[in-house]
Design a protein around this motif. Structure first.
Motif, PDB file in Angstrom:
ATOM      1  N   GLN A  89      77.543  75.252  11.207  1.00  0.00           N
ATOM      2  CA  GLN A  89      76.804  75.346  10.955  1.00  0.00           C
ATOM      3  C   GLN A  89      75.484  75.332  11.733  1.00  0.00           C
ATOM      4  O   GLN A  89      74.195  76.003  10.974  1.00  0.00           O
ATOM      5  CB  GLN A  89      76.428  74.840   9.472  1.00  0.00           C
ATOM      6  CG  GLN A  89      77.694  75.314   7.968  1.00  0.00           C
ATOM      7  CD  GLN A  89      77.422  74.772   6.701  1.00  0.00           C
ATOM      8  OE1 GLN A  89      76.271  74.720   6.232  1.00  0.00           O
ATOM      9  NE2 GLN A  89      78.060  73.562   6.514  1.00  0.00           N
ATOM     10  N   THR A 109      84.151  74.437   6.662  1.00  0.00           N
ATOM     11  CA  THR A 109      82.376  73.619   6.695  1.00  0.00           C
ATOM     12  C   THR A 109      82.812  73.060   5.002  1.00  0.00           C
ATOM     13  O   THR A 109      81.729  71.609   5.160  1.00  0.00           O
ATOM     14  CB  THR A 109      81.867  74.810   5.998  1.00  0.00           C
ATOM     15  OG1 THR A 109      81.246  75.530   7.347  1.00  0.00           O
ATOM     16  CG2 THR A 109      79.870  74.661   5.595  1.00  0.00           C
ATOM     17  N   LYS A 142      72.825  71.806   3.148  1.00  0.00           N
ATOM     18  CA  LYS A 142      73.026  73.240   4.315  1.00  0.00           C
ATOM     19  C   LYS A 142      71.572  73.236   5.411  1.00  0.00           C
ATOM     20  O   LYS A 142      71.046  72.993   4.643  1.00  0.00           O
ATOM     21  CB  LYS A 142      72.517  74.693   3.112  1.00  0.00           C
ATOM     22  CG  LYS A 142      73.961  75.066   2.191  1.00  0.00           C
ATOM     23  CD  LYS A 142      75.549  75.197   2.771  1.00  0.00           C
ATOM     24  CE  LYS A 142      76.367  75.290   2.006  1.00  0.00           C
ATOM     25  NZ  LYS A 142      77.460  75.614   1.859  1.00  0.00           N
TER      26      LYS A 142
END
Length: 606
Positions: A233, A8, A122
């Motif tokens: 994600q 990630t 994020k």
């Protein structure tokens, strides 16, 4: 840190890395109005073609290197921001943060952030909204925040060309250069003729496919894709509905920019699972199914399997059910059935049925019922309004519906809808003037408003001369099926796609269409495309929205028509140019660059 977390972080770093010329100078400030969009589009197109060619050759190492280059490409970043903030229908719809980006300065800042400062980003949860479905139920959509939408568009340009080289030939949903009309035409080509060998149909629909895709299976299919961790994600980001957060353990949000590509990746291999077999390359019938094999035609999560017998159709259904299970998907049994073509079935708003051995594809009864109900509802709501309001409201609906169904056997349906529309407009006029006789109402609201047609029963406005369109004025045109495995990303098929684009005649007014053709679809100042349509609208509502946007753009936003300033004393010659080009032009004193520039590739609408 586990492997997933490590990947990630690496994916985010790949997307945001500011390395080399591909990224541009780190301290540069983007001037959005000065960007050469033709060069940007050419750069992205060439890189997509290189990824496609490497994937087609089976060179996975080169594919991954080129995808990393695409993910940090300055041109891809700019094009992704432009697509999300200027071209997408939802550009004014905010995510959970309530933010949209509409001003040039904000777009430039967003592109610079994506290029140099997005490593620590994020993904945010999506905002759940609902839209009505044709059957009266509601479809849940997930709206990402603007930053996630731009990053998804960035990743899609890296992921899509790799899989375009792999996808099956009769997969038409959410793919560049393909659409609903190709799927419907593929059915016609397969099942036409009295001697049709595949008269049995498995009419199947997947239950909530976007909401049930198994994450682990999907991520495994992506393999070592450089942005795989970022995709993970997005899948796990969760949903916010009415202020409540819900984690997502399966599915991909229907509304995200990368979701359609992920759906196609998850469903890749369905033809093989159904037992479809093709003649090999080199055979005289290469690309066509071998005798005895079923033919599967898929548009996203809707599919038809044309089979030789009822038993074969049942076998295909059993095979596909077993194949779908590890992907977290199942058939919607309420909408899945095996039927004979003589009985017919509905697919993408069309009815597919044989009449005395002849296959006819027409607008479905359900679709006709929906448009009649909508027209009646709109006319009822317009009581008390003037004629101009009626025309503004109804013309886009009529034009959009007719544009979607103009490739089918629709003449009789169009005429029936025109009769129905006459009754609605006459009833509206009588309600507006309850004490006037019939002749007075007809003389005021009906006449030969359209000078190109000898029709005195056209509803219109006597003051402005504007009139209501008729469904039957839309010409029925047979759609040309995209051939085999052809993809716009294939560098060997550049001429094929250029010719295909030139043949496209969008349902615009005569003046706009004439100007587009005369200018080869490009602005004479910047040589960029005047109208961007990577994918043809896929529903009547999308056609309606697209046509309304074009009409708005040609008047006051993206495209304007103006006289040629080089000959002020001559009769005005209209031409289409971008509004931002005219703004830039007004800031210069030199007008020597106003000449019409020849287009390198006449392409109409992209």
């Amino acid at each position: 840190m586990d492997a997933t977390a490590a990947q990630t972080g690496g994916a985010a770093q790949t997307v945001a890395s500011a390395v080399g010329v591909a990224n541009g100078p780190e301290d540069a400030v983007t001037d959005w109005a000065a960007i050469d969009w033709r060069a940007v589009e050419d750069d992205v197109r060439r890189l997509r073609q290189r990824i496609f060619a490497a994937s087609q050759a089976g060179d996975l190492k080169r594919v991954r290197n080129l995808q990393r280059l695409m993910l940090r490409s300055r041109a891809n970043t700019l094009l992704s921001v432009r697509r999300v903030t200027e071209q997408n229908a939802g550009r004014k719809t905010a995510g959970i943060d309530g933010k949209v980006v509409l001003l040039p300065q904000g777009k430039a800042e967003l592109a610079d952030w994506m290029q140099h400062r997005a490593a620590a980003w994020k993904p945010k949860p999506v905002k759940r909204v609902y839209v009505p479905k044709p059957d009266g139920r509601r479809r849940g959509l997930g709206i990402p925040v603007i930053a996630d939408r731009c990053l998804e568009a960035l990743a899609t340009n890296a992921l899509e060309p790799e899989w375009e080289a792999r996808f099956e030939s009769r997969s038409y949903g959410f793919r560049p250069g393909r659409g609903c009309q190709d799927a419907v035409q593929a059915i016609y080509v397969t099942a036409r003729g009295v001697s049709c060998q595949r008269p049995w149909v498995l009419d199947a629909d997947l239950a909530a496919a976007f909401d049930r895709i198994d994450h682990d299976h999907l991520l495994a299919s992506l393999g070592t894709f450089p942005a795989r961790g970022l995709v993970a994600q997005w899948l796990k980001a969760g949903v916010v509905e009415q202020g409540w957060f819900t984690p997502t353990v399966e599915g991909t949000p229907q509304g995200g920019g990368i979701s359609p590509a992920l759906m196609n990746v998850a469903l890749h291999g369905m033809e093989q699972a159904a037992g479809v077999r093709y003649h090999p390359f080199g055979h005289r019938d290469a690309g066509s199914a071998v005798p005895g094999s079923p033919v599967l035609i898929r548009y996203a999560d809707d599919l038809l399997a044309l089979c030789h017998s009822r038993e074969q159709a049942e076998q295909v259904k059993a095979r596909l059910a077993a194949w779908l299970t590890p992907r977290g998907l199942v058939f919607n049994e309420d909408k899945t059935r095996v039927v004979h073509l003589d009985e017919g079935c509905d697919f993408l708003g069309f009815n597919v049925r044989r009449y005395r051995g002849k296959l006819l594809i027409k607008p479905s009864k359900a679709a006709v019922k929906r448009i009649r109900k909508r027209l009646a509802t709109e006319m009822l709501s317009l009581r008390g309004a003037n004629v101009e309001a009626v025309l503004i409201k109804l013309n886009p609906i009529i034009r959009g519906w007719a544009a979607y169904y103009r490739h089918a056997v629709s003449s009789r349906v169009f005429n029936d809808l025109d009769d129905y529309m006459w009754k609605l407009t006459y009833k509206w006029a009588k309600h507006a003037h309850p004490h006037k006789p019939r002749k007075w109402v007809v003389a005021r609201y009906f006449g030969r408003f359209n000078s190109s047609r000898q029709d005195r029963w056209v509803f219109g406005d006597r003051q402005s001369g504007a009139f209501l369109l008729k469904f039957s004025w839309t010409k029925i045109v047979r759609h040309v099926l995209v051939k085999g495995w052809a993809s716009p990303d294939d560098p060997a098929l550049t001429d094929y796609w250029a010719k295909r684009r030139r043949r496209i005649r969008p349902p615009l007014d005569r003046t706009g269409l004439r100007l587009l053709q005369a200018q080869h679809g490009r602005c004479p100042l910047c040589r960029d495309l005047l109208l961007h349509a990577d994918h043809e609208p896929q529903t009547p509502h999308e056609w309606e929205r697209w046509l309304a946007t074009v009409r708005k753009a040609t008047r006051k936003q993206a495209v304007i028509a103006e006289p040629d300033p080089r000959a002020p004393d001559e009769p005005s010659t209209l031409r289409l140019i971008h509004t931002h080009c005219r703004r830039r032009l007004s800031q210069r004193s030199d007008t020597s660059d106003l000449a019409l520039l020849p287009a390198r590739e006449p392409s109409g609408l992209a």
